[in-house]
Design an enzyme around this catalytic site. Structure first.
Site, short mmCIF file in Angstrom:
data_model
loop_
_atom_site.label_atom_id
_atom_site.label_comp_id
_atom_site.label_asym_id
_atom_site.label_seq_id
_atom_site.Cartn_x
_atom_site.Cartn_y
_atom_site.Cartn_z
N SER A 1 0.85 -1.17 0.10
CA SER A 1 -0.24 -0.13 -0.04
C SER A 1 0.87 1.25 -0.02
O SER A 1 2.01 1.20 0.42
CB SER A 1 -0.85 -0.02 1.27
OG SER A 1 -1.71 -0.89 1.33
N1 SAH Z 1 -1.30 -4.67 3.70
C1 SAH Z 1 -0.46 -5.14 2.71
C2 SAH Z 1 -1.39 -4.60 1.37
C3 SAH Z 1 -1.24 -5.88 0.50
S1 SAH Z 1 -2.40 -5.86 -0.90
C4 SAH Z 1 0.77 -4.30 2.47
O1 SAH Z 1 1.10 -3.50 3.54
O2 SAH Z 1 1.75 -4.65 1.74
C5 SAH Z 1 -3.67 -6.86 -0.32
C6 SAH Z 1 -3.48 -8.26 0.30
O3 SAH Z 1 -4.67 -8.75 0.42
C7 SAH Z 1 -2.83 -9.16 -0.86
O4 SAH Z 1 -1.71 -9.74 -0.38
C8 SAH Z 1 -3.81 -10.12 -1.05
O5 SAH Z 1 -3.49 -11.58 -1.38
C9 SAH Z 1 -4.61 -10.22 -0.01
N2 SAH Z 1 -5.90 -10.81 0.00
C10 SAH Z 1 -6.85 -10.60 -0.85
N3 SAH Z 1 -8.17 -11.15 -0.67
C11 SAH Z 1 -7.93 -11.99 0.55
C12 SAH Z 1 -8.72 -12.74 1.31
N4 SAH Z 1 -9.97 -13.13 1.07
N5 SAH Z 1 -8.01 -13.09 2.40
C13 SAH Z 1 -6.75 -12.68 2.79
N6 SAH Z 1 -6.12 -11.89 2.29
C14 SAH Z 1 -6.51 -11.60 0.92
#
Ligand code: SAH
Length: 210
Positions: free
Chosen positions: A59
């Site tokens: 993010s």
């Molecule tokens: N907080 C993270 C943002 C990653 S992007 C950071 O700082 O890097 C969002 C993440 O949510 C991705 O890694 C994706 O795989 C995860 N995601 C998407 N759907 C999901 C679900 N149903 N359960 C758990 N994680 C999920």
């Protein structure tokens, strides 16, 4: 360890409207480059989202700071927080430095594995990670004082509302291609909903974990 580049980034966030000093100091102290593929490390202190593989993104620091300060102002630092979407582990590390206990769920095993290594590298041991579906939350660790969802949900997952403590706060982007960032407070069993701003997250995927 706070770096010059980290302090510069915190300064940019302040200009963008972040006000919480503890949040800015924490952003300044976390080496964001360790959460990125080596080829993108030179962009670590830019206020932008970046690809982390598997079609996912780390993010934007502004949005990490915004969501963290919303949570902190609602529930305070002694809280137990659930993050949905561990991804790189960057937001997780910020939460771990600010809140007493952090639980984080990720559906892609390969990302969870890397995140775990990075959090250990930073000596952050108040974090529990789970490979699972965030739509289900993490029932056995609930209730949570705070829940932060870092992927865009088509609607508000019912399990997350159920697992939110009374007096707790849920921060979640809801919608399709563009989403509204919502701040939802639970008070005496009632929910109140505030729209914060328009945001752009990858989707909160429904179905099998991989
Ligand atoms: N907080 C993270 C943002 C990653 S992007 C950071 O700082 O890097 C969002 C993440 O949510 C991705 O890694 C994706 O795989 C995860 N995601 C998407 N759907 C999901 C679900 N149903 N359960 C758990 N994680 C999920």
């Amino acid at each position: 360890m706070t770096s010059r580049k980290g302090l510069q980034l915190a300064g940019v966030l302040k200009q963008e409207g972040i006000t919480n000093e503890a949040v800015m100091a924490t952003i300044a102290s976390v080496p964001r480059e360790i959460f990125l593929p080596a080829a993108l490390a030179h962009k670590a202190y830019e206020n932008i989202a970046l690809p982390i593989g598997q079609g996912q993104t780390i993010s934007q620091p502004y949005i990490v700071a915004k969501m963290t300060e919303l949570l902190l102002s609602g529930i305070g630092p002694a809280a137990k927080v659930l993050e949905v979407g561990t991804g790189s582990g960057y937001q997780t590390s910020i939460l771990a430095k600010i809140f007493a206990q952090v639980c984080s769920v990720e559906r892609i095993k390969a990302l969870q594995f890397q995140a775990k290594r990075r959090l250990n590298q930073l000596d952050l041991h108040n974090v529990k990670l789970k490979h699972g579906d965030g739509w289900q939350g993490w029932a056995s660790k609930s209730p949570f004082d705070g829940i932060i969802v870092t992927a865009a949900a088509a609607n508000i997952p019912e399990q997350l509302i159920n697992q939110l403590a009374d007096g707790g706060r849920l921060i979640i982007p809801v919608g399709g291609k563009q989403q509204q960032l919502l701040c939802i407070d639970k008070q005496n069993g009632n929910l109140s909903n505030t729209v914060i701003e328009v945001v752009n997250f990858v989707p909160l995927v429904a179905g099998d974990i991989i």
